[in-house]
Design an enzyme around this catalytic site. Sequence first.
Site, short mmCIF file in Angstrom:
data_model
loop_
_atom_site.label_atom_id
_atom_site.label_comp_id
_atom_site.label_asym_id
_atom_site.label_seq_id
_atom_site.Cartn_x
_atom_site.Cartn_y
_atom_site.Cartn_z
N GLU A 1 0.81 -1.22 0.00
CA GLU A 1 0.00 0.00 0.00
C GLU A 1 0.85 1.27 0.00
O GLU A 1 0.43 2.30 -0.54
CB GLU A 1 -0.95 0.00 1.20
CG GLU A 1 -2.06 -1.04 1.12
CD GLU A 1 -1.68 -2.39 1.70
OE1 GLU A 1 -2.56 -3.26 1.82
OE2 GLU A 1 -0.48 -2.57 2.04
N PHE B 1 -11.84 -6.83 13.76
CA PHE B 1 -10.74 -7.33 12.93
C PHE B 1 -10.37 -6.31 11.87
O PHE B 1 -11.22 -5.79 11.15
CB PHE B 1 -11.16 -8.64 12.26
CG PHE B 1 -10.13 -9.20 11.31
CD1 PHE B 1 -8.90 -9.65 11.78
CD2 PHE B 1 -10.37 -9.24 9.95
CE1 PHE B 1 -7.95 -10.15 10.92
CE2 PHE B 1 -9.43 -9.75 9.07
CZ PHE B 1 -8.20 -10.19 9.55
N GLN B 2 -9.11 -6.00 11.79
CA GLN B 2 -8.54 -5.02 10.85
C GLN B 2 -9.19 -3.65 10.99
O GLN B 2 -9.35 -2.91 10.02
CB GLN B 2 -8.63 -5.53 9.40
CG GLN B 2 -7.69 -6.70 9.13
CD GLN B 2 -7.47 -6.98 7.66
OE1 GLN B 2 -8.34 -6.72 6.83
NE2 GLN B 2 -6.31 -7.53 7.33
N LYS C 1 -17.64 -0.58 5.47
CA LYS C 1 -18.07 -1.57 4.49
C LYS C 1 -19.58 -1.57 4.29
O LYS C 1 -20.06 -1.75 3.15
CB LYS C 1 -17.60 -2.96 4.94
CG LYS C 1 -17.75 -4.03 3.87
CD LYS C 1 -17.09 -5.34 4.28
CE LYS C 1 -17.18 -6.38 3.16
NZ LYS C 1 -16.51 -7.65 3.56
N MET D 1 24.25 8.40 2.61
CA MET D 1 24.08 9.66 3.32
C MET D 1 24.25 9.46 4.81
O MET D 1 24.81 10.33 5.50
CB MET D 1 22.70 10.24 3.02
CG MET D 1 22.55 11.69 3.46
SD MET D 1 23.72 12.80 2.65
CE MET D 1 22.91 13.07 1.08
#
Length: 583
Positions: free
Chosen positions: A52, A114-115, A164, A481
């Site tokens: 993502e 969940f999630q 949802k 760097m």
Amino acid sequence: MTTEKSGADILIETLSDLGVEVVFGYPGGAVLPIYDAIFKQDRIKHILVRHEQAATHAAEGYARATGKPGVVLVTSGPGATNAVTGITDALMDSIPMVVITGQVPTALIGTDAFQEADTVGITRHCSKHNYLVKDPARLEPTIREAFYIATSGRPGPVVIDIPKDVQVATARRGENAPISHKTYRPQTEPDMVSIERAVDMLAAAERPIFYTGGGIINSGPEASRLLRQLADVTGAPVTSTLMGLGAFPASDDKWLGMLGMHGTYEANLAMNQADLIIALGARFDDRVTGRLDAFSPNSAKIHVDIDRSSINKNVRVDLPIVADVGSAMRAMLDTWHLRHHPKPDLSEWWSRIHGWRQVGCLEFQESDPQTIMPQRAIRALWEATRDQSPIITTEVGQHQMWAAQHFHFDDPNKWLTSGGLGTMGYGLPAAIGAQLGNPDRLVIDIAGEASIQMNIQELATATQYRLPVKIFILNNEYMGMVRQWQELTYQSRYSESYSDALPDFVKLAEAYGWKGIRIETRDQLDAGIAEMLAYDGPVVVDCRVAKLANCFPMIPSGAAHTEMLLQSAEVSGEMDDEAKALV
């Protein structure tokens, strides 16, 4: 009678009506209704990334290379949190982006489902605006409003969190109302009294300089054209931030190069010695100013910015102008001509600048005839591609600064890099997004061997969509760097900055269906680049460069523009705690 449609269908149809052609995303349970709606249409192309974070960077690359807003679709919980880095990156660099996140059903919000993650809370401070939509009837106006906010004023990312059950529930679509917001009305036109004062200050200045930034590129191609006209009529030199490269042609004699921590000697000294700074779409960030109390101490300062909050945030200015920078420059040009100002005699000022140029701050030593200096590699790449005007993306590190110094841009929207956040892993997905928006243009990601591994899985995305992206790795086996700062600040104690288990990038490229090329000596450099350019598919080039090369010139943290380290400087040492805190 208007037929009711699901929230998911309303979302996709509204995006299509707004001209969205590409969405970057990754499916999950909380967005399955939206993915089903995508499956049933053919107006919007979905690009399946492998992470993502890469979706957000790809959307950034697409936006910056096309001028259109980037669109992202991810699921709830880890999908949304994985996108946070790219959302923050877009906020810092003012990139227009709309990120659509799935959420658990409305009734489960706050239950640790969940999630589930508090996406609105998490993104509140790293987005320009965000929404939680609980009514399908509010989806269309919210989406339209989000696009208005993302693309107007100072651009930025807007997050829309959709539970949802709202995606499944039905509602009637409204009329195609214009994109707007009730209260958000950015000031785009300048105050003409201030413009007149700015023009008079510019006409009277003996040592003026245009300090330009990414705001000019965000304003659109016309702003870059106006900048060139303004520099021509005034004869004043032009410098730029990292984000503003390409707004003014590097081939123009009035171009001093990039300024700031790794900017040119002439740009930084001119800023320090100027009697007038005209800041156009730049924000006086710490990498540009160096030590604030020593920053251009004897200059008057004009600051043009569309974001009112950026003015006087870091540096006090004498004349603030809140406006779109393109509109402000057009007004300045019109006023300059109306007042019949002659072209100022800046010969003495230019004589001093030419003296600083003679230092040759970007020159570098090549003691071993076969070792490839990274600066040489970038120059060779630029020479081989300059006629094609490629789009260049970068990861973050030394290679990024070398590219900014030695790859020269004459046009806007050709230089895509992570400036404000400095996000390793940005370059490859940004190149994918840029290539999708410009399918016939050469797109090259200049990378480091450490940064490229942050989103290396996106090789598969380019393979799947047959994108001929090129990756040019400057491989010095270090987080360069970090190593350079350790050399400067911690007496060369290289704590965890050496990459001790690098992959074989050629074999890795081949595993993903790419062509792999390795360049190990200077006499292989031009042929290796030519081979990369001749191949009509995606290519990874593993260019082995000098391991301990440092990026010069450089203003150490906490130092002034007059305290630059040049190429011959001895940098190993120990800084005091205050300077260490500024690294």
